[in-house]
Design an enzyme around this catalytic site. Sequence first.
Site, short mmCIF file in Angstrom:
data_model
loop_
_atom_site.label_atom_id
_atom_site.label_comp_id
_atom_site.label_asym_id
_atom_site.label_seq_id
_atom_site.Cartn_x
_atom_site.Cartn_y
_atom_site.Cartn_z
N CYS A 2 36.59 36.43 62.31
CA CYS A 2 37.63 37.04 61.56
C CYS A 2 38.48 38.04 62.40
O CYS A 2 39.67 38.08 62.23
CB CYS A 2 37.01 37.77 60.39
SG CYS A 2 38.13 38.08 59.07
N ARG A 27 38.71 43.13 57.08
CA ARG A 27 38.96 41.70 56.96
C ARG A 27 37.70 40.94 56.52
O ARG A 27 37.76 39.77 56.18
CB ARG A 27 39.46 41.14 58.29
CG ARG A 27 40.77 41.79 58.74
CD ARG A 27 41.23 41.28 60.08
NE ARG A 27 41.78 39.95 59.97
CZ ARG A 27 43.06 39.70 59.72
NH1 ARG A 27 43.89 40.69 59.51
NH2 ARG A 27 43.50 38.46 59.66
N TRP A 75 33.24 35.91 60.74
CA TRP A 75 32.99 35.47 59.37
C TRP A 75 32.54 34.03 59.48
O TRP A 75 33.29 33.15 59.93
CB TRP A 75 34.26 35.59 58.53
CG TRP A 75 34.10 35.26 57.08
CD1 TRP A 75 33.66 36.09 56.10
CD2 TRP A 75 34.42 34.01 56.44
NE1 TRP A 75 33.67 35.44 54.88
CE2 TRP A 75 34.14 34.16 55.07
CE3 TRP A 75 34.91 32.79 56.89
CZ2 TRP A 75 34.33 33.14 54.14
CZ3 TRP A 75 35.09 31.76 55.97
CH2 TRP A 75 34.81 31.94 54.63
N ASN A 101 38.86 32.75 66.40
CA ASN A 101 39.11 32.67 64.96
C ASN A 101 39.63 31.28 64.66
O ASN A 101 40.48 30.77 65.39
CB ASN A 101 40.15 33.69 64.51
CG ASN A 101 39.62 35.11 64.52
OD1 ASN A 101 38.42 35.32 64.63
ND2 ASN A 101 40.51 36.07 64.42
N GLY A 102 39.17 30.67 63.57
CA GLY A 102 39.67 29.35 63.20
C GLY A 102 38.55 28.32 63.16
O GLY A 102 37.37 28.66 63.17
N GLU A 482 43.41 37.45 36.85
CA GLU A 482 43.37 38.36 38.00
C GLU A 482 42.38 39.50 37.75
O GLU A 482 41.66 39.92 38.66
CB GLU A 482 44.77 38.91 38.27
CG GLU A 482 44.85 39.97 39.36
CD GLU A 482 44.41 39.49 40.74
OE1 GLU A 482 44.22 40.35 41.62
OE2 GLU A 482 44.24 38.27 40.94
N LYS A 486 39.17 40.31 40.16
CA LYS A 486 38.91 41.60 40.79
C LYS A 486 37.47 42.03 40.55
O LYS A 486 36.79 42.52 41.45
CB LYS A 486 39.87 42.67 40.24
CG LYS A 486 41.29 42.58 40.73
CD LYS A 486 41.51 43.01 42.15
CE LYS A 486 41.46 41.92 43.16
NZ LYS A 486 42.32 40.79 43.09
N GLU A 489 35.01 39.75 42.55
CA GLU A 489 35.13 39.94 44.00
C GLU A 489 34.34 41.13 44.50
O GLU A 489 33.68 41.05 45.53
CB GLU A 489 36.62 40.14 44.38
CG GLU A 489 37.44 38.89 44.47
CD GLU A 489 38.87 39.20 44.88
OE1 GLU A 489 39.40 38.47 45.74
OE2 GLU A 489 39.46 40.15 44.34
N HIS A 505 37.09 27.11 22.30
CA HIS A 505 36.83 25.77 22.81
C HIS A 505 35.74 25.80 23.88
O HIS A 505 35.80 25.04 24.84
CB HIS A 505 38.11 25.15 23.35
CG HIS A 505 39.15 24.94 22.30
ND1 HIS A 505 39.09 23.92 21.39
CD2 HIS A 505 40.27 25.65 22.01
CE1 HIS A 505 40.13 23.98 20.58
NE2 HIS A 505 40.86 25.03 20.94
N LYS A 604 39.76 38.98 54.42
CA LYS A 604 41.07 39.40 53.95
C LYS A 604 42.12 38.32 54.13
O LYS A 604 42.89 38.02 53.24
CB LYS A 604 41.50 40.68 54.68
CG LYS A 604 42.83 41.26 54.20
CD LYS A 604 42.77 41.68 52.75
CE LYS A 604 44.05 42.32 52.28
NZ LYS A 604 44.05 42.57 50.84
#
Length: 609
Positions: A2, A27, A75, A101-102, A482, A486, A489, A505, A604
Amino acid sequence: MCGIVGYTGNRQALPILLDGLRRLEYRGYDSAGFVLAQKGNGLLAEKCAGKITCLEKIIEGKEYPATHGIAHTRWATHGEPSVINAHPHFDSKHEIALVHNGIIENYRALKAYLQNQGHKFDTETDTEVLVHLVEEYYEGDLTEAVRIALSQVEGTYGIAVICSHSEDTIVAARQGSPLVVGQGDGENFVASDVSAILKHTNRAVYLREGEIATVTSKGFEITTREKIKCTPQIEKVSMTLDQIEKGGYPHFMLKEIHEQPITLGNTIRGRLNFEEGIPRLNGLNLQYDELRKIERIIITACGTSWHAALIGEYMIEEMARVPVEVEYASEFRYRSPIIDEQTLLFVISQSGETADTLAALREAKNAGTTVLGICNVVGSSIARETDGGVYTHAGPEIGVASTKAFTSQVMVLATIALLMGRMRQVSPVKGMELLNQLNAIPGQVETILKNEDGIKKIAEQYYQHNNFLYLGRGVNYPAALEGALKLKEISYIHAEGYPAAEMKHGPIALIDENMPVVVIALKDPVYDKVLSNIEEVKARHGNVIAIASEGDTDIADKVKHVIYVPNTYHLFTPLLSIIPLQLLAYYIAVLRGCDVDQPRNLAKSVTVE
């Protein structure tokens, strides 16, 4: 992924590298490491699974005089978090070190080829394959070896490479994962985020796709993979150290929640033409007659930005009467989307580097569609590759769970909706009224934040619950999504957002006295319907926490707790209803002892697919 930091100069490298890593902690990561090039003594590395504090304990009391090195926070993508999988990774001779990274998508084929050449591997990571590939082609020129190796790579990368035979050189390269070169005086830097080096320089070059930088203490040279020399565009970084520090708050997330009156004001500053009742969005690079010709809009995004896009769908369709589709960027390019010249595509990303969103952008551009961006980072890939767009001007967001970036995205979408509405059906008088409503939002957010203690008291009653349900209707259904995101998370509580009418339902089966239900119940066109949904929850003994409109005294008799927000135009209400949901999630997470700014498993900026 990361975080990457590199230094070459005359000072001791390690303190600079560790400070840079600390500034990248936001991050998200699960291991850390560094490698130093010691003059005449090869490469020295330390790695650990866990936080940077673990790394600091390993090196406590030791001397590291080297002036050249690279460091990384990882990460995990390939291989579990562990010391052996942590970066940096090395070639078989321990002469070349690389951080990455990647994701290298064809690493298995490359690994099989290298094994046939006699290479042996210690990990399951794709990064170790990449450093061995550089070794395979190294003949004294590190940049050339990196160039040849990358020509065989499929996937995304931001890398920094050093070699014991090139004690003053860092080779950095970028494809799909951001990387910046910082220019100092007699020293230079490499980083995946400018915040890591801002303490030392505010002069930066943002590498473009496919570029390779050869960085020494004396300077740097940038070329393409095809050896074409590039002229570096040195930019002065506008952010300051104060913006990326906590400023007296216990967490970045709380600081950023409280910054929203300022950031929302920054988002609309200079963009509201009150005399004509129309927003000014010159960055879209579209004339009014071009906007009138748009027959269909697609918005692609991920995570929190996807929720902002859903709110934008409600706003644009009602104000401009243009059909809008909201797509997960991760799915968009894999389902053969139908797009043409009359379709306008918006991509939304806080960082401007989200891998899935970038892929959607490129897919649409290949089809000849006009693509516009909404992002926060000047000079990011999305900012450079779109045909136009709007910056949110939210400033750096350090907390992994997005707050101020989300509301700024929604504010931008509100201005876009009103602009398109004025091109079609919204009168100048109505436009002026709505601009005044938008202009009042920052002050109204400040009013909500003054009730922070009341929200904290509600959190104290419910922080031990392990399941929450969030309900909303109309434009506040995405706000409920949202709010639930939050909470899950940062507190690791299972939370789900639903359209309130959909509760019966399925989700209604979960409701009992142990299920807190957060309901956005504002005085809007569906208010009476939401009250009926609240009654359904109460009939099952659910505890209702209502977000209600200021002055609505009746609702207090129907629910257990009420959090009031000021009144505004119904399409703008998510800008207000989300604020108490952010605070509720924050205080619940704090009470549960969670790491609010660096929630587990999250990053992040998601620069891998």
